[in-house]
Design a protein around this motif. Sequence first.
Motif, PDB file in Angstrom:
ATOM      1  N   ALA A  19      46.539  44.394  40.768  1.00 19.46           N
ATOM      2  CA  ALA A  19      47.275  43.138  40.903  1.00 19.46           C
ATOM      3  C   ALA A  19      46.568  42.007  40.155  1.00 19.46           C
ATOM      4  N   ALA A  20      45.230  41.966  40.269  1.00 17.21           N
ATOM      5  CA  ALA A  20      44.461  40.934  39.564  1.00 17.21           C
ATOM      6  C   ALA A  20      44.645  41.053  38.054  1.00 17.21           C
ATOM      7  N   THR A  21      44.670  42.281  37.554  1.00 19.29           N
ATOM      8  CA  THR A  21      44.868  42.502  36.116  1.00 19.29           C
ATOM      9  C   THR A  21      46.212  41.956  35.665  1.00 19.29           C
ATOM     10  N   GLN A  22      47.260  42.213  36.442  1.00 15.12           N
ATOM     11  CA  GLN A  22      48.591  41.731  36.095  1.00 15.12           C
ATOM     12  C   GLN A  22      48.691  40.208  36.151  1.00 15.12           C
ATOM     13  N   LEU A  23      47.930  39.604  37.040  1.00 18.21           N
ATOM     14  CA  LEU A  23      47.983  38.150  37.209  1.00 18.21           C
ATOM     15  C   LEU A  23      46.971  37.410  36.341  1.00 18.21           C
ATOM     16  N   PHE A  24      46.113  38.176  35.622  1.00 19.90           N
ATOM     17  CA  PHE A  24      45.073  37.597  34.763  1.00 19.90           C
ATOM     18  C   PHE A  24      44.107  36.724  35.563  1.00 19.90           C
ATOM     19  N   VAL A  25      43.753  37.219  36.750  1.00 18.13           N
ATOM     20  CA  VAL A  25      42.752  36.555  37.582  1.00 18.13           C
ATOM     21  C   VAL A  25      41.750  37.613  38.047  1.00 18.13           C
TER      22      VAL A  25
END
Length: 274
Positions: A20-26
């Motif tokens: 999820a972090a990868t998809q949100l760039f966070v």
Amino acid sequence: MFTYLEAFRLVYETRSFSAAATQLFVTQPTVSHQIKQLEAQLQVKLFDRRGNREVRPTAAAKILYAESTKLLTDWHRTERKLTAVTQQKTLALTIGASQTTALTLLPTLLPALKAQFPQAALRVKMANSEQVLKELKAHQIQFGLIEKPVTADDVERISLAKDQLVCVGQPTGVWLTRERGSGTFQYTQNYLKEAGIIPQQLIEIDNLNLILSLVQQGMGQTVVSQRLVPTTLPFQPLGAHFERDFYLVYFKADILLNAELAAVGHQIQLILTD
């Protein structure tokens, strides 16, 4: 709140805080903090962590996922209207395709999509059917084209076309087959068992073009889509029970939340459906 709900949706669908972090760039800690804040606001637990990687949604999370999808749909619709007033946004579109569907369907699909959506930045990733589904679940692709009837929670699977499998090649005792996880591999195993064939040698190859090249050289036999048999090679039809489907797969929520993706999905069906 909408930022927290978007993070929640991606964790729910990928079953992974890091994905999820990868998809949100966070960062992953950022996503973890957002989920904790959301849990605090709602006063419910949304995920159970078991071990370092396993994440399971709670009963409350399942309810929130269904309801928040409706909220996010309305919110993204509002965002698109506001964006349309000021600028035209490029549509990033990644399609995952099994090797058979890539060779048979994409030569028709890609030019038509480019004509329909000239603003789209198109990318294609080739893998076997199971890997395509895995990448879809990880939000690495928006649409998948597969021939193996695999699916997952919250993933829509639509039949696009029929595909007849045939046997082609010289009976040398050598059988060339796709790798485990591909749709064709399982059909090859079924055919060998049904026909009572015990290969002298079974060679797994994860490249369909190489298999066809080796067959043309007379190395052995293979099971392949009739659509891909070179005109110079005779083939043996395997019967109606070796007819399969080509499928389109996508996340239901992605289509609900993004009108452009919904339009793309509709066009894919119009272009490829028999």
